[in-house]
Design a protein around this motif. Structure first.
Motif, PDB file in Angstrom:
ATOM      1  N   GLU A 156      -6.463   5.392  -5.450  1.00  0.00           N
ATOM      2  CA  GLU A 156      -5.456   6.268  -6.058  1.00  0.00           C
ATOM      3  C   GLU A 156      -4.258   6.518  -5.289  1.00  0.00           C
ATOM      4  O   GLU A 156      -4.166   6.450  -4.114  1.00  0.00           O
ATOM      5  CB  GLU A 156      -6.158   7.743  -6.465  1.00  0.00           C
ATOM      6  CG  GLU A 156      -7.193   7.713  -7.505  1.00  0.00           C
ATOM      7  CD  GLU A 156      -7.061   7.095  -8.709  1.00  0.00           C
ATOM      8  OE1 GLU A 156      -5.862   7.395  -9.308  1.00  0.00           O
ATOM      9  OE2 GLU A 156      -7.815   6.886  -9.451  1.00  0.00           O
ATOM     10  N   TRP A 157      -2.971   6.547  -5.857  1.00  0.00           N
ATOM     11  CA  TRP A 157      -1.636   6.726  -5.507  1.00  0.00           C
ATOM     12  C   TRP A 157      -1.460   8.351  -5.241  1.00  0.00           C
ATOM     13  O   TRP A 157      -1.835   9.115  -6.239  1.00  0.00           O
ATOM     14  CB  TRP A 157      -0.657   5.948  -6.238  1.00  0.00           C
ATOM     15  CG  TRP A 157      -0.770   4.702  -6.253  1.00  0.00           C
ATOM     16  CD1 TRP A 157      -1.371   4.029  -7.196  1.00  0.00           C
ATOM     17  CD2 TRP A 157      -0.236   3.859  -5.245  1.00  0.00           C
ATOM     18  NE1 TRP A 157      -1.193   2.501  -6.848  1.00  0.00           N
ATOM     19  CE2 TRP A 157      -0.418   2.391  -5.429  1.00  0.00           C
ATOM     20  CE3 TRP A 157       0.468   4.080  -4.096  1.00  0.00           C
ATOM     21  CZ2 TRP A 157      -0.092   1.162  -4.880  1.00  0.00           C
ATOM     22  CZ3 TRP A 157       1.136   2.963  -3.420  1.00  0.00           C
ATOM     23  CH2 TRP A 157       0.619   1.642  -3.781  1.00  0.00           C
TER      24      TRP A 157
ATOM     25  N   ARG B 145       0.843  -1.355  -0.007  1.00  0.00           N
ATOM     26  CA  ARG B 145      -0.040  -0.267  -0.064  1.00  0.00           C
ATOM     27  C   ARG B 145       0.837   1.501  -0.138  1.00  0.00           C
ATOM     28  O   ARG B 145       0.407   2.528   0.117  1.00  0.00           O
ATOM     29  CB  ARG B 145      -0.897  -0.007   1.305  1.00  0.00           C
ATOM     30  CG  ARG B 145      -1.787  -1.338   1.241  1.00  0.00           C
ATOM     31  CD  ARG B 145      -2.988  -1.023   2.173  1.00  0.00           C
ATOM     32  NE  ARG B 145      -3.827   0.290   2.082  1.00  0.00           N
ATOM     33  CZ  ARG B 145      -4.940   0.215   1.215  1.00  0.00           C
ATOM     34  NH1 ARG B 145      -5.256  -0.979   0.486  1.00  0.00           N
ATOM     35  NH2 ARG B 145      -5.601   1.389   0.960  1.00  0.00           N
ATOM     36  N   ARG B 146       2.157   1.227   0.175  1.00  0.00           N
ATOM     37  CA  ARG B 146       2.983   2.269   0.016  1.00  0.00           C
ATOM     38  C   ARG B 146       4.088   1.928  -1.247  1.00  0.00           C
ATOM     39  O   ARG B 146       4.397   0.920  -1.505  1.00  0.00           O
ATOM     40  CB  ARG B 146       3.834   2.671   1.101  1.00  0.00           C
ATOM     41  CG  ARG B 146       2.749   2.708   2.264  1.00  0.00           C
ATOM     42  CD  ARG B 146       3.627   3.237   3.532  1.00  0.00           C
ATOM     43  NE  ARG B 146       3.749   4.766   3.203  1.00  0.00           N
ATOM     44  CZ  ARG B 146       4.541   5.543   4.157  1.00  0.00           C
ATOM     45  NH1 ARG B 146       4.928   4.969   5.127  1.00  0.00           N
ATOM     46  NH2 ARG B 146       4.695   6.719   3.733  1.00  0.00           N
ATOM     47  N   MET B 147       4.462   2.967  -1.846  1.00  0.00           N
ATOM     48  CA  MET B 147       5.368   2.829  -3.057  1.00  0.00           C
ATOM     49  C   MET B 147       6.448   3.975  -2.972  1.00  0.00           C
ATOM     50  O   MET B 147       6.438   4.922  -2.928  1.00  0.00           O
ATOM     51  CB  MET B 147       4.421   2.797  -4.580  1.00  0.00           C
ATOM     52  CG  MET B 147       5.373   2.694  -5.637  1.00  0.00           C
ATOM     53  SD  MET B 147       4.274   2.642  -7.097  1.00  0.00           S
ATOM     54  CE  MET B 147       3.463   4.354  -6.979  1.00  0.00           C
TER      55      MET B 147
ATOM     56  N   PHE C 291       4.571   7.317  -2.244  1.00  0.00           N
ATOM     57  CA  PHE C 291       3.320   7.258  -2.760  1.00  0.00           C
ATOM     58  C   PHE C 291       2.727   6.546  -1.645  1.00  0.00           C
ATOM     59  O   PHE C 291       2.967   5.390  -1.513  1.00  0.00           O
ATOM     60  CB  PHE C 291       3.072   6.875  -4.177  1.00  0.00           C
ATOM     61  CG  PHE C 291       3.702   7.820  -5.043  1.00  0.00           C
ATOM     62  CD1 PHE C 291       2.708   8.890  -5.927  1.00  0.00           C
ATOM     63  CD2 PHE C 291       5.075   7.496  -5.480  1.00  0.00           C
ATOM     64  CE1 PHE C 291       3.706   9.692  -6.855  1.00  0.00           C
ATOM     65  CE2 PHE C 291       5.559   8.421  -6.419  1.00  0.00           C
ATOM     66  CZ  PHE C 291       4.794   9.511  -7.202  1.00  0.00           C
ATOM     67  N   ASP C 292       1.210   7.061  -1.092  1.00  0.00           N
ATOM     68  CA  ASP C 292       0.479   6.110  -0.479  1.00  0.00           C
ATOM     69  C   ASP C 292      -0.811   5.607  -1.546  1.00  0.00           C
ATOM     70  O   ASP C 292      -1.296   6.642  -2.111  1.00  0.00           O
ATOM     71  CB  ASP C 292       0.183   6.908   0.824  1.00  0.00           C
ATOM     72  CG  ASP C 292       1.188   6.761   1.794  1.00  0.00           C
ATOM     73  OD1 ASP C 292       2.398   6.157   1.481  1.00  0.00           O
ATOM     74  OD2 ASP C 292       1.093   7.415   2.885  1.00  0.00           O
ATOM     75  N   LEU C 293      -1.447   4.531  -1.143  1.00  0.00           N
ATOM     76  CA  LEU C 293      -2.675   4.173  -1.660  1.00  0.00           C
ATOM     77  C   LEU C 293      -3.800   4.643  -0.773  1.00  0.00           C
ATOM     78  O   LEU C 293      -3.901   4.284   0.208  1.00  0.00           O
ATOM     79  CB  LEU C 293      -2.745   2.578  -2.012  1.00  0.00           C
ATOM     80  CG  LEU C 293      -3.997   2.097  -2.725  1.00  0.00           C
ATOM     81  CD1 LEU C 293      -3.795   2.779  -4.262  1.00  0.00           C
ATOM     82  CD2 LEU C 293      -3.849   0.812  -2.738  1.00  0.00           C
TER      83      LEU C 293
END
Length: 350
Positions: free
Chosen positions: A46-47, A25-27, A39-41
């Motif tokens: 949406e990211w 859930r994090r990128m 980025f967080d979902l």
């Protein structure tokens, strides 16, 4: 069913790596513009970018998340010959929408060449970090206190020489990638790959920890036929198998090796149970497994992400082909196409 959609980034140059955290859930992304973005979902699926900062003085090749048991840690490596450990800092009175700060906890400066890969160890091994660099070494670091990422004491330099049986051979391969085996059954095992153009030598080197000698040893590589440049490699998650699976991507496509620790040899070594060639029509840049180790994703120069799946008889077949796309807006911002593959997505632009 798989869907894809572009994700806006603020990167001004090529995106070299994308990494998802343990929960998917994090990128995190890294780029030649010397920045890292997180980025967080969101609840809207949406990211949303929550952090962006300049992390190095050169192109950033790889980014990797630690297991959440050790906190929210990221590791990055760069052309500037360093690897850095970062920790997320969230103030107690953070305003919604305010960017999250990431603090530099430790700077690893032992390499004499560009650091090409960085990987945290599996959780059961502890808070260890492996890096590899073009100077021909794999370096291991350990944080003695898993709750204190400011201190990394152990520094072990493993030389990736081309002929481990010959102790006088000082030839070193330029290392391009490194991976940890997650097996609970076997001693800690690391595989390192080289993208050197040298021929007639194995481009995959195996290092194993010896409990009896309390040291890391280089093994006689059973992957002698991998005499071509290697760009990436990955061990499959080890879920009850009696053997390990290592995928290797490089100049001649993608190959999966089923390997098992030898029970008859007094010298630590691995036997190859099976060799499966999955891709040979294009240069492969990256490989990644799903959380069960049953689906392998490959990405290469053909601008495609291909998914392969094995059945109970270890027969592999292609199950999905995702065609990538890279777009550049008028404001020179780069986008990448992200596919909704939980936990182990491959989203590559190199």
């Amino acid at each position: 069913m798989y869907s894809s959609h572009p994700i806006e980034t603020d990167h001004k140059d090529l995106i070299h790596d994308v990494a998802f955290d343990f929960h998917g859930r994090r990128m995190a992304t890294c780029s030649s513009d010397q920045t890292v973005q997180v980025f967080d979902l969101g609840a809207d699926d949406e990211w949303h970018r929550t952090a962006s900062w300049k992390a190095h003085a050169g192109s950033i090749w790889k980014v990797n998340w630690a297991h959440p048991e050790f906190g929210t840690l990221l590791a990055t490596c760069s052309f500037d010959r360093t690897a850095i450990v970062w920790e997320e800092h969230i103030p107690s009175r953070r305003v919604e929408g305010e960017p999250v700060r990431w603090l530099k906890r430790f700077n690893l400066v032992d390499a004499t060449g560009p650091v090409t890969d960085v990987r945290f160890a599996p959780k059961h091994i502890g808070l260890w970090l492996a890096t590899c660099s073009s100077d021909g070494f794999v370096r291991l670091y350990q944080a003695p206190d898993p709750l204190n990422p400011n201190k990394w004491d152990t520094r072990i330099a493993l030389q990736g020489n081309t002929n481990p049986a010959d102790k006088t051979d000082k030839t070193r391969l330029e290392m391009s990638c490194v991976a940890w085996n997650s097996s609970l059954r076997d001693p800690p095992l690391i595989a390192a790959g080289s993208d050197s153009k040298s021929m007639d030598v194995s481009h995959v080197v195996l290092f194993q920890y010896s409990n009896s000698r309390s040291t890391w040893e280089i093994l006689n590589s059973p992957l002698e036929d991998v005499d071509w440049p290697v760009n990436d490699l990955a061990f499959a998650p080890h879920l009850g198998r009696s053997y390990s699976m290592l995928s290797v991507a490089g100049e001649r496509g993608c190959v999966v090796f089923l390997m098992k620790a030898s029970s008859v040899s007094a010298i630590p070594m691995y036997d190859i149970l099976r060799r499966v060639s999955l891709r040979h029509d294009a240069v492969m840049w990256r490989v990644s497994w799903n959380i069960m180790g049953t689906i392998l994703a490959t990405a290469g120069m053909d601008n495609c992400v291909t998914l392969f799946k094995s059945n109970y008889m270890d027969n592999w077949k292609e199950i999905l082909l995702l065609r990538g796309d890279v777009r550049k807006d008028n404001d020179q911002k780069f986008k990448f196409i992200s596919s909704s593959i939980p936990n182990r997505s491959l989203t590559l632009n190199r």
